[in-house]
Design an enzyme around this catalytic site. Structure first.
Site, PDB file in Angstrom:
ATOM      1  N   ASP A  71       0.812  -1.221   0.000  1.00  0.00           N
ATOM      2  CA  ASP A  71       0.000   0.000   0.000  1.00  0.00           C
ATOM      3  C   ASP A  71       0.847   1.273   0.000  1.00  0.00           C
ATOM      4  O   ASP A  71       1.847   1.368   0.720  1.00  0.00           O
ATOM      5  CB  ASP A  71      -0.858  -0.027   1.280  1.00  0.00           C
ATOM      6  N   GLU A 102       1.643  -0.204  -4.923  1.00  0.00           N
ATOM      7  CA  GLU A 102       0.664   0.828  -5.257  1.00  0.00           C
ATOM      8  C   GLU A 102       1.333   2.194  -5.239  1.00  0.00           C
ATOM      9  O   GLU A 102       1.773   2.668  -4.193  1.00  0.00           O
ATOM     10  CB  GLU A 102      -0.480   0.840  -4.237  1.00  0.00           C
TER      11      GLU A 102
HETATM   12  C1  GLC Z   1      -4.089   3.354  -0.295  1.00  0.00           C
HETATM   13  C2  GLC Z   1      -5.371   2.569  -0.199  1.00  0.00           C
HETATM   14  C3  GLC Z   1      -6.460   3.458   0.330  1.00  0.00           C
HETATM   15  C4  GLC Z   1      -6.058   3.925   1.711  1.00  0.00           C
HETATM   16  C5  GLC Z   1      -4.695   4.603   1.686  1.00  0.00           C
HETATM   17  C6  GLC Z   1      -4.133   4.753   3.058  1.00  0.00           C
HETATM   18  O1  GLC Z   1      -4.154   4.354  -1.253  1.00  0.00           O
HETATM   19  O2  GLC Z   1      -5.691   2.006  -1.425  1.00  0.00           O
HETATM   20  O3  GLC Z   1      -7.700   2.817   0.379  1.00  0.00           O
HETATM   21  O4  GLC Z   1      -7.027   4.805   2.217  1.00  0.00           O
HETATM   22  O5  GLC Z   1      -3.744   3.859   0.964  1.00  0.00           O
HETATM   23  O6  GLC Z   1      -3.725   3.515   3.563  1.00  0.00           O
END
Ligand code: GLC
Length: 552
Positions: free
Chosen positions: A221, A285
């Protein structure tokens, strides 16, 4: 109606090579299916989905034809950001079940020949994590440096002008010690300090905990936010900002995103997963342009993620043949030679595909996702063509919407319960679920679409089946063959096998001139029989139709 002669253009394009067979890894051949666990299946009647619910639905997923499940966080959490605020990195929240339930889920997933990928959240913990509780307790607590604490300064008393992704300052003053702590997201999600070797050790130990339990990989993440500069320089204003965008976009982020340290962290994670057998995978991500995103592959000598998420088609402002083709070609050109591509069209942070695309394009999107070169990630319920659900103000749960109501940034509309059947609450739960069910659920659900050979679900199944059984579509090379504004056409090739994919992005008929090429139609996105099986010369595409053709 425009006609393009493919044969003329064919010569001009170089094929982008497919994977060499000997080295093909499971994650190259797989389709990943994202499950938002709160909304997939409730097994214990509390209105929230859980791990046992997912286990109950594994046969559906195996039958659908996906290969790997990525499950969004199910760790213990105060749920301020619905699981992305973690208070224990090595356990399961009771709302979702127990570690024993997890072990059963992974065993049952593996028994059906599928893999299981977990979310892993390195950037921050919950403010209720024992580490943070200790850290905030005093200036000299041994865990003080596990988070990022700074003194206020300047006129507004904040350490810098840095903003939270979710709006407002990224600094919160803690009365206990009079210092501010840094949080890239909610104030209940303090950022961990990855410069501290003890933090690295503890966080990699958490990863190890799940690797030892048999997970096949992690979706990592918000990696782009892991590091920020030590020096607290204010970030510059974004000259292109207008207030229809989130407040976070009012600044550029040279000091808080895309830092070199992020890559050190991913390399350390990769080093760990590579100590395990089975080619465990890292998916990162980070919303970045292609050149920056490509860096997350690392190098063959110092590898990072196998699959840095490619969000360019998810963030495309306009869904047209030209725009999609351009992005695909840019992506293919930006990939390092050792890198394997991947595509994402939607997720739990963005509006649903069916609500973003022009009418009739849901089926084209299915074909784009499942016929391009690269690992596709499919978001739950997209296989039904499910739209955003309108959330009445009193049912809003997402902190992003609560912080900036009515601006359209909220994520609840794409996180609503899975649509299983026409029974109460669409078969998701026996009680009113945590978010409302799509009102049209009696018609729009898995059961109805399973019985309909021309449904969107039937299309997804056919595509997944074709992709799995056809090496050209799965691991073959990619070559665009036209430059029409209404149609995107390309060839996937493995050895002698060549598959043509032609996608009409408009609501009018279109014609593609195949020149000397001839072939047999394997699949129409419209899932009917109103097309001519054998194609040669000028091939007709109906409105919003995509065709997959086996070339001779
Ligand atoms: C990422 C996740 C999102 C979350 C954020 C903080 O972007 O996909 O849903 O709110 O991280 O962890």
């Amino acid at each position: 109606m425009r006609i393009t002669n493919i044969a003329v253009i064919l010569a001009g394009f170089l094929a982008i090579t497919g994977a060499s067979k000997a080295e093909v890894k499971w994650w190259q051949k797989s389709t990943v299916y994202q499950i938002y666990p709160r909304s997939f299946q409730d097994s214990n009647g509390d209105g929230v989905g859980d791990l046992n619910g997912i286990t109950e639905r594994l046969d559906y997923l195996a039958d659908l034809g996906v290969d790997a499940l990525w499950i969004s966080p199910f760790y213990p959490s105060p749920m301020k950001d619905f699981g992305y605020d973690i208070s224990d990195f090595s356990n399961v929240d009771p709302l979702f079940g127990t570690l024993a339930d997890f072990d059963r889920l992974i065993a049952e997933t593996h028994r059906r020949g599928m893999r299981l990928i977990m979310d892993y959240v390195p950037n921050h913990s919950s403010d209720e994590h024992p580490w943070f509780k200790e850290s905030r307790s005093s200036l000299d607590n041994p865990k003080r440096d596990w988070y990022i604490w700074r003194d206020g300064r300047g006129t507004n008393g904040l350490p810098s002008n840095w903003l939270s992704v979710f709006g407002g300052s990224a600094w919160t003053l803690d009365q206990v010690t009079g210092q501010h702590y840094y949080h890239q997201f909610l104030k209940e999600q303090p950022d961990l300090n990855w410069r501290n070797p003890e933090v690295q050790k503890a966080m990699l130990a958490a990863m190890k905990f799940w690797l030892d339990r048999g997970v096949d990989g992690f979706r990592v993440d918000a990696i782009n936010h892991a590091f920020e500069t030590e020096e607290l320089k204010d970030e510059p204003l974004n000259p292109n900002y207008d207030d229809s965008k989130p407040e976070y976009d009012s600044l550029l982020h040279p000091y808080t995103t895309d830092q070199a340290g992020n890559h050190d962290v991913v390399r350390a994670m990769r080093n760990l997963v590579d100590q395990y057998d089975g080619d465990r995978v890292l998916i990162t991500e980070a919303y970045l342009p292609y050149d920056r995103q490509a860096l997350y592959y690392g190098t063959p000598a110092a590898p990072e993620a196998q699959l840095p998420f490619n969000f360019q088609l998810l963030d495309l402002p306009k869904w047209t043949a030209e725009a999609v083709a351009t992005k695909v070609n840019e992506y293919e050109a930006a990939l390092p030679p050792h890198a394997w591509p991947n595509y994402v069209l939607s997720n739990h942070d963005k509006p649903r595909l069916a609500s973003r695309l022009p009418g009739g394009q849901v089926r084209i999107a299915a074909m784009v996702l499942l016929t391009l070169r690269g690992t596709p990630t499919l978001y739950y319920a997209d296989e039904l063509g499910a739209p955003n659900v309108v959330i009445p103000p009193e049912r809003v749960r997402d902190p992003v919407e609560l912080k900036a109501p009515g601006k359209g940034f909220g994520r609840d509309p794409s996180r609503t319960p899975m649509l299983w059947d026409a029974s109460a609450y669409s078969g998701f739960s026996t009680v009113e679920p945590w978010l409302p069910v799509e009102p049209n659920f009696r018609a729009l659900n898995v059961a109805t679409q399973t019985d309909d050979p021309s449904s969107v679900l039937s299309l997804y199944k056919a595509l997944l089946d074709l992709r799995r059984s056809n090496a050209a579509l799965n691991i073959g090379s990619y070559k665009q063959i036209n430059t029409q504004s209404d149609v995107f056409a390309f060839i996937r090739q493995d050895g002698e096998k060549r598959i043509l994919v032609a996608l009409n992005f408009t609501a009018a008929d279109a014609v593609v001139d195949l020149g000397a090429l001839r072939g047999t139609v394997l699949l129409t996105s419209l899932m009917d029989h109103s097309f001519c099986n054998l194609v040669a010369g000028k091939m007709n595409l109906r409105a919003n139709e995509g065709l997959i053709v086996e070339l001779r």
